[in-house]
Design a protein around this motif. Structure first.
Motif, mmCIF file in Angstrom:
data_model
loop_
_atom_site.group_PDB
_atom_site.id
_atom_site.type_symbol
_atom_site.label_atom_id
_atom_site.label_comp_id
_atom_site.label_asym_id
_atom_site.label_seq_id
_atom_site.Cartn_x
_atom_site.Cartn_y
_atom_site.Cartn_z
ATOM 1 N N ALA A 194 0.840 -1.201 0.000
ATOM 2 C CA ALA A 194 0.000 0.000 0.000
ATOM 3 C C ALA A 194 0.872 1.247 0.000
ATOM 4 C CB ALA A 194 -0.917 0.019 1.213
ATOM 5 N N VAL A 246 0.950 5.103 0.831
ATOM 6 C CA VAL A 246 0.190 6.076 1.620
ATOM 7 C C VAL A 246 1.006 7.353 1.776
ATOM 8 C CG1 VAL A 246 -0.970 4.206 2.876
ATOM 9 C CG2 VAL A 246 1.054 5.294 3.869
ATOM 10 N N ASP A 282 -10.270 6.835 -4.018
ATOM 11 C CA ASP A 282 -10.436 5.443 -3.650
ATOM 12 C C ASP A 282 -9.099 4.711 -3.696
ATOM 13 O OD1 ASP A 282 -13.226 5.565 -3.402
ATOM 14 O OD2 ASP A 282 -13.487 5.307 -5.559
ATOM 15 N N ARG A 283 -9.073 3.556 -3.041
ATOM 16 C CA ARG A 283 -7.924 2.683 -3.226
ATOM 17 C C ARG A 283 -7.904 2.200 -4.669
ATOM 18 N NH1 ARG A 283 -9.257 -1.755 0.735
ATOM 19 N NH2 ARG A 283 -11.336 -0.972 0.309
ATOM 20 N N THR A 340 -3.470 4.835 -2.618
ATOM 21 C CA THR A 340 -4.539 5.364 -1.769
ATOM 22 C C THR A 340 -4.715 6.862 -1.960
ATOM 23 O OG1 THR A 340 -3.081 5.863 0.093
ATOM 24 C CG2 THR A 340 -3.986 3.636 -0.033
ATOM 25 N N TYR A 388 -3.730 11.351 2.686
ATOM 26 C CA TYR A 388 -4.169 11.277 4.072
ATOM 27 C C TYR A 388 -4.206 12.671 4.682
ATOM 28 C CZ TYR A 388 -4.530 9.494 8.839
ATOM 29 O OH TYR A 388 -4.943 9.221 10.104
ATOM 30 N N GLN A 392 -10.000 4.892 3.960
ATOM 31 C CA GLN A 392 -9.373 4.073 2.935
ATOM 32 C C GLN A 392 -7.929 3.737 3.300
ATOM 33 O OE1 GLN A 392 -10.966 2.961 -0.208
ATOM 34 N NE2 GLN A 392 -12.549 3.333 1.295
ATOM 35 N N VAL A 393 -7.203 4.708 3.848
ATOM 36 C CA VAL A 393 -5.820 4.465 4.254
ATOM 37 C C VAL A 393 -5.782 3.414 5.354
ATOM 38 C CG1 VAL A 393 -3.776 5.472 5.326
ATOM 39 C CG2 VAL A 393 -4.973 6.722 3.535
ATOM 40 N N SER A 439 -6.371 0.033 3.877
ATOM 41 C CA SER A 439 -5.211 -0.414 3.109
ATOM 42 C C SER A 439 -4.092 -0.877 4.030
ATOM 43 C CB SER A 439 -4.719 0.711 2.202
ATOM 44 O OG SER A 439 -5.699 1.039 1.248
#
Length: 439
Positions: A7, A9, A40-41, A58, A61, A76-77, A80
């Motif tokens: 992921a 981020v 969205d992811r 992602t 944030y 979402q973060v 993930s």
């Protein structure tokens, strides 16, 4: 094989989507200078040095924001981070350390996952000294990289895949690629979530929330399905900003690579001109199609309503009356799995092959009874034999002595006869006439 998940981020506008595109080697994520574009992811399968993994891009944030999308991005973060085996935390090597970076680092330290700190925008040696301040995040050695130029991206990937298992040598079995399509705000993300039973796509009541396509893989009734939740298609005249433009292109690409498209309508609106435009795109690419009338729980109805709406749909798209229609509710999950069953049926129909002997034994007798019209000079047009030359999508070729004089109306007649005998439910069927000499 369960591929490891990586992921990406970080706070907004540090280059996460650019790094995502750099790693997968394609412009798959939407890249724009406007913060918050990635809502969205975004998933993609890729590999490095023979090690395969799933990469997630992602949204940016933004801690403690009341903005509807920023709140959703935070969630979402978190999702993930829970899914990922490795987290790539991207910071901006030119702008330096932000308080938000410290907050994200605190969240990541609590996750107890492997975190790779990527200091992006180190485009030249003059910025290399900037990475030192990121030791303050307490996440180990910072790794300088330039996502836009690719500088040191290989070194970063070596760190990311360290410890990943070797690739599975077994060949993957074919499985259905299912695209959820429709105009904005008809419930595509809600249907996706109802099917997979997880909040994988952000769902709000704002049209166009899903700007990128979000792929999800699930197993249903022993079969593997890749589910694509696409951005809402808009009329070209209404696509104003770059993000919407690329989003529309992304949706079209999703339609191109799917096998079956589940086309959603709003039950309160019925079939609109914009719905027809969306449907035409799927047909244009010869994809299997199921029409799902969504929000059925909100429609005032009696025992005749479904039949009346179905008749109205077919009246508006007379050429597509082979497409099945089902009435669903993403909110209550009414008939959602039945819609999935129907999509699998269409997927199988799209792969159907008619043996040449069976095709000729059945269809030629019908065509002899109702032959095509004669040529302008009065010469009889004869059809000698037929064969299916491909499937997925199906193409059937009929050989005749004067194919150029066979009108479109007769081609449609032949198509209806073939469908009457062999189905091809929900599947565009190509019927062609080619010239041959009689034996």
């Amino acid at each position: 094989m369960n591929k490891p998940i990586v992921a990406i981020v970080g706070r907004p506008n540090v280059g996460k989507s650019t790094l995502f595109n750099r790693i997968i080697g394609a412009r798959k994520a939407i890249v724009d200078d406007q913060p918050g574009v990635t809502r969205d992811r975004h998933y993609a399968e890729t590999d490095w040095s023979g090690r395969e993994f799933v990469l997630i891009d992602t949204g940016g944030y933004v801690p403690e924001s009341d903005d509807v999308f920023e709140r959703a991005i935070r969630e979402q973060v978190r999702i993930s981070v829970e899914e990922a085996a490795v987290i790539v935390f991207v910071v901006d090597g030119q702008e330096g350390l932000y308080p938000i970076d410290m907050e994200v680092a605190q969240l990541l330290r609590k996750s107890e996952k492997k975190v790779v700190l990527a200091v992006n925008k180190i485009d030249s040696r003059k910025y290399e000294m900037n990475q030192a301040e990121f030791y303050a995040l307490g996440l180990g050695d910072p790794h300088p990289v330039s996502a836009i130029s690719g500088r040191s991206s290989g070194d970063l990937l070596d760190v990311i895949v360290e410890g990943f298992p070797p690739p599975d040598e077994e060949e993957a079995l074919p499985h259905m690629q299912l695209a959820i399509i429709g105009r904005p705000n008809v419930g595509k993300s809600s249907i996706t979530n109802a099917i997979i039973g997880a909040e994988r796509s952000i769902v709000t009541d704002v049209p166009g929330t899903t700007r990128d396509s979000i792929d999800s893989t699930l197993t249903y009734e022993g079969r593997t399905i890749t589910l694509v939740d696409t951005a809402g298609l808009r009329r070209k005249s209404r696509v104003r900003e770059n993000v919407e433009y690329f989003s529309t292109l992304r949706t079209l690409k999703s339609i191109q690579r799917c096998d079956v498209a589940l086309c959603l309508l709003d039950g309160a609106d019925g079939m609109t001109h914009q719905d027809i435009d969306v449907l035409n795109e799927a047909i244009r690419f010869n994809k299997g199609v199921v029409i799902a009338v969504n929000k059925w729980d909100l429609v005032e109805k009696d025992h005749k309503t479904a039949d009346l709406i179905t008749k109205d749909i077919y009246a508006r798209v007379k050429m597509f009356d082979y497409i099945p229609v089902i009435f669903v509710s993403a909110m209550t999950r009414q008939r959602v799995l039945k819609a999935l069953d129907l999509c699998l049926t269409v997927y199988d129909e799209r792969a159907k092959r008619i043996p040449t002997s069976e095709l000729n034994d059945s269809i030629l007798e019908i065509l002899r009874t109702t032959p095509p019209p004669s040529t302008p000079t009065g010469k009889q047009v004869k059809i000698f034999y037929a064969t299916q030359v491909r499937e997925e999508p199906p193409v059937i070729v009929l050989f005749a002595n004067e194919p150029k004089y066979i009108p479109e109306s007769y081609r449609r007649f032949v198509e209806r006869q073939i469908r009457g005998l062999w189905g091809f439910t929900g599947v565009p069927l190509t019927v062609q006439f080619r010239r041959t000499k009689p034996e």
